[in-house]
Motif scaffolding. Structure first.
Motif, short mmCIF file in Angstrom:
data_model
loop_
_atom_site.label_atom_id
_atom_site.label_comp_id
_atom_site.label_asym_id
_atom_site.label_seq_id
_atom_site.Cartn_x
_atom_site.Cartn_y
_atom_site.Cartn_z
N TYR A 230 0.14 -53.39 41.22
CA TYR A 230 0.52 -53.41 39.81
C TYR A 230 0.71 -51.99 39.28
N THR A 231 -0.15 -51.09 39.71
CA THR A 231 0.00 -49.69 39.32
C THR A 231 1.33 -49.13 39.81
N ALA A 232 1.66 -49.40 41.08
CA ALA A 232 2.92 -48.91 41.64
C ALA A 232 4.12 -49.54 40.95
N VAL A 233 4.04 -50.82 40.64
CA VAL A 233 5.13 -51.52 39.97
C VAL A 233 5.43 -50.88 38.61
N ILE A 234 4.36 -50.55 37.86
CA ILE A 234 4.56 -49.95 36.54
C ILE A 234 5.14 -48.54 36.65
N LEU A 235 4.64 -47.78 37.61
CA LEU A 235 5.19 -46.43 37.81
C LEU A 235 6.66 -46.48 38.19
N ALA A 236 7.05 -47.48 38.98
CA ALA A 236 8.43 -47.57 39.45
C ALA A 236 9.37 -48.14 38.40
N GLY A 237 8.90 -49.12 37.64
CA GLY A 237 9.82 -49.82 36.75
C GLY A 237 9.67 -49.55 35.28
N TRP A 238 8.73 -48.69 34.90
CA TRP A 238 8.49 -48.46 33.48
C TRP A 238 9.72 -47.95 32.75
N SER A 239 10.39 -46.99 33.33
CA SER A 239 11.55 -46.40 32.64
C SER A 239 12.76 -47.33 32.64
N LEU A 240 12.71 -48.40 33.42
CA LEU A 240 13.85 -49.33 33.50
C LEU A 240 13.67 -50.52 32.57
#
Length: 297
Positions: free
Chosen positions: A264-274
């Protein structure tokens, strides 16, 4: 009788018998057992009272003060132990929870798990401003609270806290169809209540700037692209959860679900700006409804 409490005493001093007892029963996942459980009150036993006894009572021939560990059968078929002197179950809350049937206990667990996830997650977004924790703080907050709620509610409901993963569990045959509606309803309700409470405790100017922490797509990311990105992010999170919980025992749950929080941490880091990286329909729906922030997707 079958409903009598199971008593197991551990001496605080070495007795002449030299024997020791250890709890050997481990909680199991609720998924497989959920299709066979019954709300029959006759299957439940009343929590026992913990008191002091002496080692002479166990036939050791030596008198010494000990703690009594009382194990009792929970209504959902799990065994719990309480260690201490003078321990008493909660007179009101404990009895209310014990009297709930299996579906209501699972619904309560999913409600609380999703409530905690949405409240902490949305609050971390609101608090992340220019002098706040930033994107890394948001990602860590989401990942940490997810690990906590999954571990805390694992033996009751599985700690799903995500309607998309609930659907995946049903598709894979790990959750009965009759329970899917209960889980999803509780998860959505928990998200709405969390967002409502967060709106009440925060200054209006703070939550309006971030739409109460609602995940929102970037202006350059259209509705179709946002759906594809969210689908991929949710798939990654679901795979991590399903892999971490594939075994049906409850050994070292907190360690086993740690990859779910990291995912979940990685998902937010990857997709937050999108897209804001909700990866969870309840995480998106609750704050969006309470702040009345809707997008085309």
């Amino acid at each position: 009788s079958a409903n009598a409490p199971i008593r197991d005493a551990d001496s605080s001093a070495t007795t002449t018998s030299g024997r020791s007892r250890h709890a050997v029963r481990t909680p199991r996942s609720p998924f497989v057992a959920s299709t066979k459980e019954s709300g029959d009150p006759s299957r439940r036993s009343i929590p026992a009272t913990v008191s002091r006894i002496s080692s002479r009572d166990r036939g050791s021939g030596e008198t010494s003060r000990t703690f009594t560990r009382v194990a009792y059968q929970r209504p959902w078929g799990r065994r719990a132990t309480a260690v201490g002197v003078g321990y008493r179950p909660a007179p009101v809350v404990g009895r209310v929870i014990e009297d709930l049937d299996a579906d209501r206990r699972r619904a309560l667990a999913e409600f609380l798990a999703t409530f905690a996830l949405v409240f902490v997650g949305a609050a971390s977004v609101v608090a992340a401003g220019p002098i706040g924790s930033g994107l890394l703080g948001i990602a860590i907050a989401h990942g940490a609270v997810l690990v906590a709620v999954v571990a805390a509610t694992w033996t009751v409901s599985g700690g799903v806290a995500n309607p998309a993963i609930t659907l995946a569990l049903w598709i894979l045959g790990r959750l009965p169809a009759t329970t899917v509606g209960v889980y999803v309803g509780a998860q959505v309700a928990g998200a709405i209540v969390a967002a409502t409470l967060l709106r009440l405790v925060l200054p209006e100017v703070s939550w309006r700037l971030t739409s109460l922490g609602t995940p929102l797509p970037a202006p350059e990311v259209g509705g179709g692209k946002a759906i594809v990105v969210e689908a991929i992010l949710t798939f990654v999170l679901a795979i991590a959860y399903l892999a971490a919980t594939r075994n049906d025992d409850g050994e070292r749950v907190a360690i086993r679900v740690l990859p779910v929080g990291l995912a979940y941490t990685a998902v937010i880091l990857a997709g937050w700006s999108l897209t804001g990286a909700a990866a969870n329909p309840a995480r998106q729906f609750g704050p969006a409804l309470v702040s009345w922030t809707w997008t085309i997707w």
